[in-house]
Design an enzyme around this catalytic site. Structure first.
Site, PDB file in Angstrom:
ATOM      1  N   GLY A  12     107.849  -2.911  37.161  1.00 52.25           N
ATOM      2  CA  GLY A  12     107.258  -3.875  36.224  1.00 52.25           C
ATOM      3  C   GLY A  12     105.842  -3.562  35.779  1.00 52.25           C
ATOM      4  O   GLY A  12     105.071  -4.467  35.483  1.00 52.25           O
ATOM      5  N   THR A  13     105.510  -2.278  35.685  1.00 53.41           N
ATOM      6  CA  THR A  13     104.159  -1.980  35.194  1.00 53.41           C
ATOM      7  C   THR A  13     104.034  -2.342  33.713  1.00 53.41           C
ATOM      8  O   THR A  13     102.964  -2.747  33.262  1.00 53.41           O
ATOM      9  CB  THR A  13     103.758  -0.503  35.418  1.00 53.41           C
ATOM     10  N   ASN A  14     105.118  -2.213  32.958  1.00 57.72           N
ATOM     11  CA  ASN A  14     105.071  -2.664  31.563  1.00 57.72           C
ATOM     12  C   ASN A  14     104.950  -4.179  31.493  1.00 57.72           C
ATOM     13  O   ASN A  14     104.230  -4.712  30.644  1.00 57.72           O
ATOM     14  CB  ASN A  14     106.306  -2.193  30.784  1.00 57.72           C
ATOM     15  N   ILE A  86     123.492  -3.048  31.075  1.00 56.60           N
ATOM     16  CA  ILE A  86     123.985  -3.018  29.696  1.00 56.60           C
ATOM     17  C   ILE A  86     124.402  -4.442  29.314  1.00 56.60           C
ATOM     18  O   ILE A  86     125.083  -5.128  30.080  1.00 56.60           O
ATOM     19  CB  ILE A  86     125.210  -2.079  29.575  1.00 56.60           C
ATOM     20  N   LEU A  87     123.975  -4.876  28.148  1.00 62.15           N
ATOM     21  CA  LEU A  87     124.288  -6.240  27.702  1.00 62.15           C
ATOM     22  C   LEU A  87     125.517  -6.230  26.802  1.00 62.15           C
ATOM     23  O   LEU A  87     125.698  -5.330  25.992  1.00 62.15           O
ATOM     24  CB  LEU A  87     123.084  -6.809  26.952  1.00 62.15           C
ATOM     25  N   ASN A 101     113.560  -3.510  23.148  1.00 66.98           N
ATOM     26  CA  ASN A 101     113.612  -2.683  24.358  1.00 66.98           C
ATOM     27  C   ASN A 101     112.604  -1.547  24.224  1.00 66.98           C
ATOM     28  O   ASN A 101     112.250  -1.144  23.121  1.00 66.98           O
ATOM     29  CB  ASN A 101     115.020  -2.085  24.475  1.00 66.98           C
ATOM     30  N   HIS A 103     112.134   2.460  25.298  1.00 68.48           N
ATOM     31  CA  HIS A 103     112.897   3.614  25.787  1.00 68.48           C
ATOM     32  C   HIS A 103     111.946   4.789  26.000  1.00 68.48           C
ATOM     33  O   HIS A 103     111.124   5.078  25.134  1.00 68.48           O
ATOM     34  CB  HIS A 103     113.985   3.984  24.777  1.00 68.48           C
TER      35      HIS A 103
HETATM   36  C1  GRF Z   1     109.862   2.573  31.494  1.00 66.39           C
HETATM   37  O1  GRF Z   1     109.637   3.949  31.461  1.00 66.39           O
HETATM   38  C2  GRF Z   1     110.818   2.174  30.404  1.00 66.39           C
HETATM   39  O2  GRF Z   1     110.770   2.982  29.278  1.00 66.39           O
HETATM   40  C3  GRF Z   1     112.142   2.341  31.063  1.00 66.39           C
HETATM   41  O3  GRF Z   1     111.932   1.916  32.385  1.00 66.39           O
HETATM   42  C4  GRF Z   1     110.590   2.144  32.761  1.00 66.39           C
HETATM   43  C5  GRF Z   1     110.061   0.869  33.342  1.00 66.39           C
HETATM   44  O4  GRF Z   1     108.904   1.064  34.065  1.00 66.39           O
HETATM   45  N1  GRF Z   1     113.156   1.663  30.314  1.00 66.39           N
HETATM   46  P1  GRF Z   1     108.095  -0.188  34.667  1.00 66.39           P
HETATM   47  O5  GRF Z   1     109.028  -0.965  35.552  1.00 66.39           O
HETATM   48  O6  GRF Z   1     107.588  -1.004  33.512  1.00 66.39           O
HETATM   49  O7  GRF Z   1     106.985   0.438  35.442  1.00 66.39           O
END
Ligand code: GRF
Length: 187
Positions: A12-14, A86-87, A101, A103
């Site tokens: 969950g760093t994003n 997958i949804l 999303n 990617h």
């Molecule tokens: C990201 O690289 C994203 O593109 C992929 O999964 C990763 C998630 O990383 N779909 P985080 O959990 O946000 O660190």
């Protein structure tokens, strides 16, 4: 105020970056009303630390239906931030235009079934690509096929490994994901 629901499977760093960008105002006019994970993961703790409501919905029979029930109906945007399930097409159709999303590659290359996490970076290196990057796109029933919102590339170094590539892609993601979310919500 726009309501965001975030779906995660990992560290969950994003998600953290999105939380921080809402706090700092880089993402305008938005709040996260729900975080849902399909497995136990550190991202859930990040959400809890910020007092964001969380749910855990494990994969299984009727997963898409269970997920749909857990998504607050006042959600304006569903954000898949490292979500590995997958949804179903019905789910994607219902939330069409309201689900995005990220990617970890330059779509339309290196997308589709099996192209997730280290598999993507491995494939990019093995195919001798000169560049990689990240893509934020709308989600449709075709895996990784929806309209692209933002994409950014960088040059691959000859010493790059799947691990170093993953780190570089993450840095790009932290930059374009909040921008894309703000763009979609406040266009
Ligand atoms: C990201 O690289 C994203 O593109 C992929 O999964 C990763 C998630 O990383 N779909 P985080 O959990 O946000 O660190």
């Amino acid at each position: 105020m726009k309501n965001i629901t975030i779906l995660i499977s990992g560290s969950g760093t994003n998600l953290q970056r999105i939380i921080d960008c809402i706090d700092s105002g880089e993402i305008r006019n938005a709040r996260i009303i729900q975080v849902i994970a399909d497995r136990e993961c550190y991202g859930l703790q990040r959400a809890e630390k910020h007092r964001i409501p969380t749910r855990l919905i494990k994969r299984g029979k009727n997963f898409s239906e269970e997920l749909d029930k857990a998504i607050p109906q006042n959600t304006d945007l569903i954000v898949l931030a490292g979500f590995l399930s997958i949804l179903k097409p019905e789910f994607c159709e219902k939330w069409k235009g309201k689900i995005i999303n990220i990617h970890p590659a330059l779509l339309p290359k290196f997308g589709g079934k099996g192209m997730w996490g280290h598999h993507v970076h491995q494939a990019v290196i093995e195919s001798g690509e000169k560049e990689s990057g990240a893509t934020v796109h709308f989600v449709t029933s075709g895996i990784d096929e929806g309209e692209i919102i933002l994409q950014r590339k960088f040059e691959i170094d000859e010493n790059d490994t799947p691990e170093t590539l993953a780190e570089k892609v993450h840095q790009v993601e932290y930059d374009i994901f909040p921008k894309a979310i703000d763009l979609v919500l406040n266009k």
